[in-house]
Design an enzyme around this catalytic site. Sequence first.
Site, PDB file in Angstrom:
ATOM      1  NE  ARG A 217      -5.491   5.209  -1.671  1.00 51.44           N
ATOM      2  CZ  ARG A 217      -5.021   4.011  -1.995  1.00 51.44           C
ATOM      3  NH1 ARG A 217      -3.718   3.801  -2.041  1.00 51.44           N
ATOM      4  NH2 ARG A 217      -5.839   3.021  -2.292  1.00 51.44           N
ATOM      5  CG  HIS A 265      -0.253   4.510  -6.498  1.00 53.70           C
ATOM      6  ND1 HIS A 265      -1.294   5.280  -6.043  1.00 53.70           N
ATOM      7  CD2 HIS A 265      -0.399   3.316  -5.876  1.00 53.70           C
ATOM      8  CE1 HIS A 265      -2.029   4.589  -5.195  1.00 53.70           C
ATOM      9  NE2 HIS A 265      -1.502   3.375  -5.072  1.00 53.70           N
TER      10      HIS A 265
END
Length: 302
Positions: A217, A265
């Site tokens: 993250r 991502h």
Amino acid sequence: MHSPPLLLLPPDPSLIPAYRAALLAADPSLDVTGYSRELDDAQLARIEVVLGWRLPPGLAPRLPRLRWVCSIAAGVEKLLVPELPPQVPVSRIVDPDQALGMAQHVALMVLRHARALPLYEQQQQVRSWARHPKAAARHRVAILGFGEVGRAIAEPLRALGFAVEGWRRDSGPLHALLARSDIVVNTLPLTPATQGLLDAGCWAAMPRGGYFINVARGGHVDEAALIAAVQSGQLAGAALDVQQTEPLPPDDPLWAVPGILITPHIAAQSSLETVAAQFVAGLRCLQRGEPLPHPVDRTRGY
Ligand SMILES: NC(=O)c1ccc[n+]([C@@H]2O[C@H](COP(=O)([O-])OP(=O)(O)OC[C@H]3O[C@@H](n4cnc5c(N)ncnc54)[C@H](OP(=O)(O)O)[C@@H]3O)[C@@H](O)[C@H]2O)c1
């Protein structure tokens, strides 16, 4: 048996039809409601189960019958909101194919750096046939977080000859590991203990010319400090599949730092079929009063 009414909240509302279809293919008796802000209190009051990626502010208090939250993804930080009553169990999907995808992505990034691929791509632009034998040197790889994803990443890297060391809660001090690592891969969950963990002190602790790969993250990373470390040459570069702000805004400075590679991502995604099959298996456990698969420890945050 009565199917507990389910609220579906994928990362993007456009994914609701695909998830609904996969869920109904796994169990046609499911009672599925796709989330929208227009749902009224009566519609929400029926809901017993949430399958999703996040709980929008104000939603949890409107779900008085909620008895299970299942994360659609490996990470659960957007579901562990303070509004969620403490007795509601949270679990997650663990997809072996996703772990394999993560391993492929990280192996690609490690090899790209270790074998100096960007340098040879630059050389091709100017038709330079120069060899850099040092590019094949061995590299020590630290994997921060050694759970489902971290362990899956370690396997192929070891097979490719890299010295791999995993880091978990009971491992030694982080800076000591960083000091003996040429490449650092982040697979930690985002929790109060790991938020902002990867700061200027971490980059300074690494040997000069180190490399950072983030597939966890963006919230783990002080991005301004990372940019400074790459610009100063302390780090040779970084491959960031995740960023603090996603989608990464066009004017974000990360885009333009030589040595930093941005991907959107995409390291790995769970298959809808796996999510649906694991969710239905978890629902059976809930209905029989058995322990849920892959439970999340709400106090630890993962
Ligand atoms: N980019 C993508 O497409 C993508 C896809 C999947 C997952 N992810 C990210 O990857 C993360 C990890 O997934 P996972 O399935 O591997 O999780 P996991 O199985 O729960 O493993 C988490 C690991 O992190 C370690 N850890 C947690 N807090 C720590 C701390 N404070 N200090 C040191 N180690 C700590 C745990 O230590 P212990 O072993 O001691 O418990 C464990 O080894 C997810 O949360 C998600 O954010 C990203």
